[in-house]
Design an enzyme around this catalytic site. Structure first.
Site, PDB file in Angstrom:
ATOM      1  N   THR A  32       0.744  -1.140   0.228  1.00 39.05           N
ATOM      2  CA  THR A  32       0.010   0.005  -0.072  1.00 39.05           C
ATOM      3  C   THR A  32       0.833   1.212  -0.148  1.00 39.05           C
ATOM      4  OG1 THR A  32      -0.369   0.257   2.462  1.00 39.05           O
ATOM      5  CG2 THR A  32      -1.704  -1.237   1.175  1.00 39.05           C
ATOM      6  N   ASN A  84      13.473   4.540   4.922  1.00 33.97           N
ATOM      7  CA  ASN A  84      12.340   3.461   5.396  1.00 33.97           C
ATOM      8  C   ASN A  84      11.350   4.224   5.897  1.00 33.97           C
ATOM      9  OD1 ASN A  84      11.625   0.742   6.109  1.00 33.97           O
ATOM     10  ND2 ASN A  84      12.337   1.479   8.265  1.00 33.97           N
ATOM     11  N   HIS A 104       8.419   3.476   9.120  1.00 33.03           N
ATOM     12  CA  HIS A 104       8.206   2.598  10.171  1.00 33.03           C
ATOM     13  C   HIS A 104       7.119   3.001  10.946  1.00 33.03           C
ATOM     14  CE1 HIS A 104       9.252   0.146  13.409  1.00 33.03           C
ATOM     15  NE2 HIS A 104       8.865   1.040  14.185  1.00 33.03           N
ATOM     16  N   ALA A 147      -0.802   8.559   8.275  1.00 28.20           N
ATOM     17  CA  ALA A 147       0.496   8.939   8.429  1.00 28.20           C
ATOM     18  C   ALA A 147       1.487   8.548   7.371  1.00 28.20           C
ATOM     19  CB  ALA A 147       1.157   8.672   9.757  1.00 28.20           C
TER      20      ALA A 147
HETATM   21  C1  GAR Z   1       3.708  -0.655   6.760  1.00 29.22           C
HETATM   22  O1  GAR Z   1       2.850  -0.308   7.808  1.00 29.22           O
HETATM   23  C2  GAR Z   1       5.125  -0.295   7.078  1.00 29.22           C
HETATM   24  O2  GAR Z   1       5.463   0.787   7.696  1.00 29.22           O
HETATM   25  C3  GAR Z   1       5.723  -1.583   7.877  1.00 29.22           C
HETATM   26  O3  GAR Z   1       4.937  -2.706   7.163  1.00 29.22           O
HETATM   27  C4  GAR Z   1       3.709  -2.235   6.652  1.00 29.22           C
HETATM   28  C5  GAR Z   1       3.805  -2.533   4.937  1.00 29.22           C
HETATM   29  O4  GAR Z   1       2.358  -2.354   4.469  1.00 29.22           O
HETATM   30  N1  GAR Z   1       6.875  -1.573   7.791  1.00 29.22           N
HETATM   31  C6  GAR Z   1       7.791  -2.008   8.899  1.00 29.22           C
HETATM   32  O5  GAR Z   1       7.308  -2.714  10.062  1.00 29.22           O
HETATM   33  C7  GAR Z   1       9.153  -2.040   8.570  1.00 29.22           C
HETATM   34  N2  GAR Z   1       9.962  -1.850  10.129  1.00 29.22           N
HETATM   35  P1  GAR Z   1       2.642  -2.255   2.816  1.00 29.22           P
HETATM   36  O6  GAR Z   1       3.204  -3.540   2.095  1.00 29.22           O
HETATM   37  O7  GAR Z   1       1.090  -2.336   2.399  1.00 29.22           O
HETATM   38  O8  GAR Z   1       3.272  -0.806   2.247  1.00 29.22           O
END
Ligand code: GAR
Length: 204
Positions: A16, A111, A113, A183
């Site tokens: 996403t 990154n 987080h 966010a």
């Molecule tokens: C997101 O919430 C991102 O912040 C987190 O994984 C999710 C990925 O969602 N990342 C971490 O935890 C890294 N430490 P997405 O694949 O839908 O973008």
């Protein structure tokens, strides 16, 4: 040298955040950089479909198939070099990159987080974990952080942060969704544009 900054996005899952970056590029929020490549360490990541639908080149790099962390990182570096990538965005990339990798790209790896660093971050804090821990602790505000990546897990210089209020009725899943919507999807594209603009201006 070309003025447009070349971006690679590394993903593992739903993507996403990658979707938000693609949309921001369409909307002109990201204008100093262009997503040229998406690399996934999971062959079934839906993020790959998002990239293909947007006409972005994709690649899959599986650590198990390559046999070692070194070979895994070497293959990623090779792909980045082939496309002359300037900026690497970790958007839900759930694999560890060693210092050998991160030290090659100082202030060039970004990154996102899902917490307000330095809370609920570091080794083991990924995906739902920061939200589970935030609810367990009872904090009333959490959020997301975009930062540069260095050798310390979640320890690099902060680029942007945005707070999100926690509701009494929140579950980890509901909180994760709101942190993304309120966010992550906002500050990740803005941060990427900020970094690309700085690189572009330096090139003159
Ligand atoms: C997101 O919430 C991102 O912040 C987190 O994984 C999710 C990925 O969602 N990342 C971490 O935890 C890294 N430490 P997405 O694949 O839908 O973008």
């Amino acid at each position: 040298m070309e003025k447009q900054v070349k971006i690679a996005v590394l993903v593992s899952g739903g993507g996403t955040n990658l979707g938000a970056l693609i949309q921001a590029q369409k909307d002109g929020i990201i204008k100093n950089g262009k997503i040229e490549l998406v690399i996934s360490n999971k062959s079934d990541a839906y993020a790959l479909t998002r990239a293909r639908n947007a006409g972005i080149k994709t690649n899959i790099v599986i650590k198990k198939e390559l046999g070692s962390q070194e070979a895994f990182e070497d293959r990623i570096m090779e792909l980045l070099e082939e496309e002359k990538i300037d900026v690497i965005v970790l958007a839900g990339f759930m694999a560890i990159l060693s210092e050998r990798f991160t030290s090659k790209y100082p202030r060039r790896i970004i990154n996102v987080h899902p917490s307000l660093i330095p809370s609920f971050c570091g080794k083991g804090f990924y995906g739902l974990v920061p939200h589970i821990e935030a609810l367990k602790y009872g904090v009333k505000v959490t959020g997301a952080t975009v930062h540069f990546v260095n050798e310390v897990p979640d320890g690099g210089e902060i680029i942007m942060q945005k707070a999100v209020e926690i509701k009494d009725t929140d579950t980890p899943e509901a909180l994760q969704k709101r942190v993304m919507e309120e966010a992550e999807w906002i500050i990740l594209p803005l941060s990427v544009e900020k970094v690309c603009k700085e690189i572009s201006e330096k090139r003159g």
